[in-house]
Design an enzyme around this catalytic site. Structure first.
Site, PDB file in Angstrom:
ATOM      1  N   GLU A 384       0.881  -1.174   0.000  1.00  0.00           N
ATOM      2  CA  GLU A 384       0.000   0.000   0.000  1.00  0.00           C
ATOM      3  C   GLU A 384       0.917   1.222   0.000  1.00  0.00           C
ATOM      4  O   GLU A 384       1.427   1.632   1.040  1.00  0.00           O
ATOM      5  CB  GLU A 384      -0.910  -0.013   1.225  1.00  0.00           C
ATOM      6  CG  GLU A 384      -1.891  -1.176   1.262  1.00  0.00           C
ATOM      7  CD  GLU A 384      -3.073  -0.999   0.310  1.00  0.00           C
ATOM      8  OE1 GLU A 384      -3.161   0.051  -0.360  1.00  0.00           O
ATOM      9  OE2 GLU A 384      -3.905  -1.922   0.245  1.00  0.00           O
TER      10      GLU A 384
HETATM   11 ZN   LIG Z   1      -6.074  -1.345  -3.897  1.00  0.00          ZN
END
Ligand SMILES: [Zn+2]
Length: 425
Positions: A384
């Site tokens: 992320e």
């Molecule tokens: Zn995603």
């Protein structure tokens, strides 16, 4: 303490065409919603809210419109407005068909880039067409699904067989279309692999990059030009009151249909009508089965064998996390210690936090990283990329952030991942 999703403010049009009422675009809200890890977080996801892949303590964040706070209240959730982004007029693309929003490359440019690199470096690079996007299968636009294999080519390299000689790193971007940082990271990785000190690593590692895993979705994103449309899913299916498409990171057939996914077609985490229903999912899985040996017995607790090679990375944004299986629950895999160590090594390069999704965010079933580990035993990770706040945070960082902020961290993590391919367990 506020973790402001500041980038959404003032930058994004945030207009889902399918969601816009007849009288024009609406303002978009980011709402802060107390939802601790556990039942509360899973219920929020299950109700179909557009939950951002980011957490601040006990709070999650939901993207919505002026009515979303009322819906949340009716569902038993408190919320406060984190940001409100007014609608803005449709904007043209920055430069012809090549870029949008200050320099981000279009799908067409990404696919051309692969061919250009392969043509310029025939000793290093090979382009592989591994399928068609949904719209292409329908004869309605769409794109080929393309990967590039990059290595110092010897006999047997880049072959579509799991017994190829070198260990393989697989990296993909923009499975979630609106996570535009990730496609740009893929572009930079490809360029660096063929023209930097990274090239020396290609004597012993084979790298596969899919820069745009969901091209139909990215077509929708870039249709907003300099105010990208925040479309997450693919383009298959319809919805009368929300974004169309299937969430390709909830569609994979590993604990499909369980936590953190929705059966509502309008949900941002719509899992599709059945496991592996989407052509983009099927094409990726066929490719992975051609690239990696299956070294793991079925079931939730089996370990992959110690002779397993390779690593698979799915790049997402944002939150500064390195995530690893299982994602469907916080149950540990049979290779938990090794996966955790590799994740920690990656995170040490970037300052990110490492853990299972349910340890850091929420449980989510049907993700590609669970499928890769479940089906093949290959260590697989979700990154992320980026912070939640600041001019380089959120879904839509200024383009200059890619070179100056995200790429140095991601490059270091990619080197770590290449090294891990040889003997991950
Ligand atoms: Zn995603």
């Amino acid at each position: 303490m506020r973790t402001v999703l500041a980038l959404l403010a003032g930058l994004a049009l945030l207009l889902h065409p399918a969601a816009a009422p007849a009288d024009g675009p609406q303002a978009t809200y980011v709402l802060r919603v107390p939802a601790p890890i556990g039942d509360s977080a899973q219920r929020l996801l299950g109700l179909g809210y557009d939950v951002v892949e980011q957490r601040d303590g006990t709070d999650l964040f939901v993207i919505g419109d002026a009515h979303t706070a009322d819906r949340l209240r009716a569902d038993g959730f408190q919320s406060t407005v984190e940001t409100r982004t007014p609608p803005s007029p449709w904007a043209p693309r920055s430069v012809g068909d090549a870029t949008y929003y200050g320099g981000y490359h279009t799908v067409t440019a990404h696919l051309a880039h692969l061919d250009e690199v392969a043509a310029k470096h025939p000793d290093l690079a090979t382009v592989v067409d591994y399928g068609d996007s949904w719209r292409k299968t329908q004869g309605d636009g769409g794109h080929d699904l393309k990967a590039i294999c990059i290595t110092r080519k010897s006999p047997g390299d880049c072959a579509l067989t799991p017994t190829a000689p070198k260990p393989r790193l697989f990296v993909m971007g923009q499975l979630h279309a609106r996570e535009i940082t990730t496609g740009d990271m893929a572009w930079r990785f490809i360029d660096d692999l063929v023209a930097s000190d990274l090239t020396a690593m290609l004597d012993t590692v084979e790298v596969w990059v899919v820069p745009i895993a969901n091209p139909d979705g990215v077509d929708i994103v870039e249709s907003g030009g300099d105010t990208p449309v925040l479309h997450r899913k693919n383009a298959q299916g319809t919805c009368s009151a929300g974004p169309r498409g299937v969430d390709l990171n909830r569609n994979a057939g590993s604990h499909w249909g369980e936590a953190g996914s929705s059966s509502n077609k309008c949900s941002e985490v719509y899992r599709g009508p059945r496991a592996d229903s989407e052509v983009e999912t099927q094409a990726l899985q066929a490719l992975w089965r051609n690239l990696y040996r299956d070294t793991r017995a079925p079931g939730d607790t089996a370990s992959a064998t110690p002779d397993t090679t390779g690593v698979v990375i799915s790049m997402h944004s944002y939150g500064n996390y390195v995530l690893f299986p299982w994602g469907w629950s916080t149950q540990k895999t049979g290779n938990d210690a090794a996966l955790r160590k590799i994740a920690n090594d990656m995170a040490a390069q970037s300052g990110y936090r490492a853990g299972q999704p349910g340890e850091l965010l929420y449980n989510a079933a049907g993700a590609t990283d669970d499928w890769v580990y479940d089906d093949l035993g290959v260590p697989s990770f979700v990154w992320e990329i980026g912070a939640s706040s600041g001019s380089c945070g959120g879904f839509l960082p200024l383009y200059s952030c890619q070179r100056d902020v995200h790429w140095p961290k991601v490059r270091s993590m990619l080197i770590s991942a290449m090294k891990a391919t040889h003997k991950p367990y």
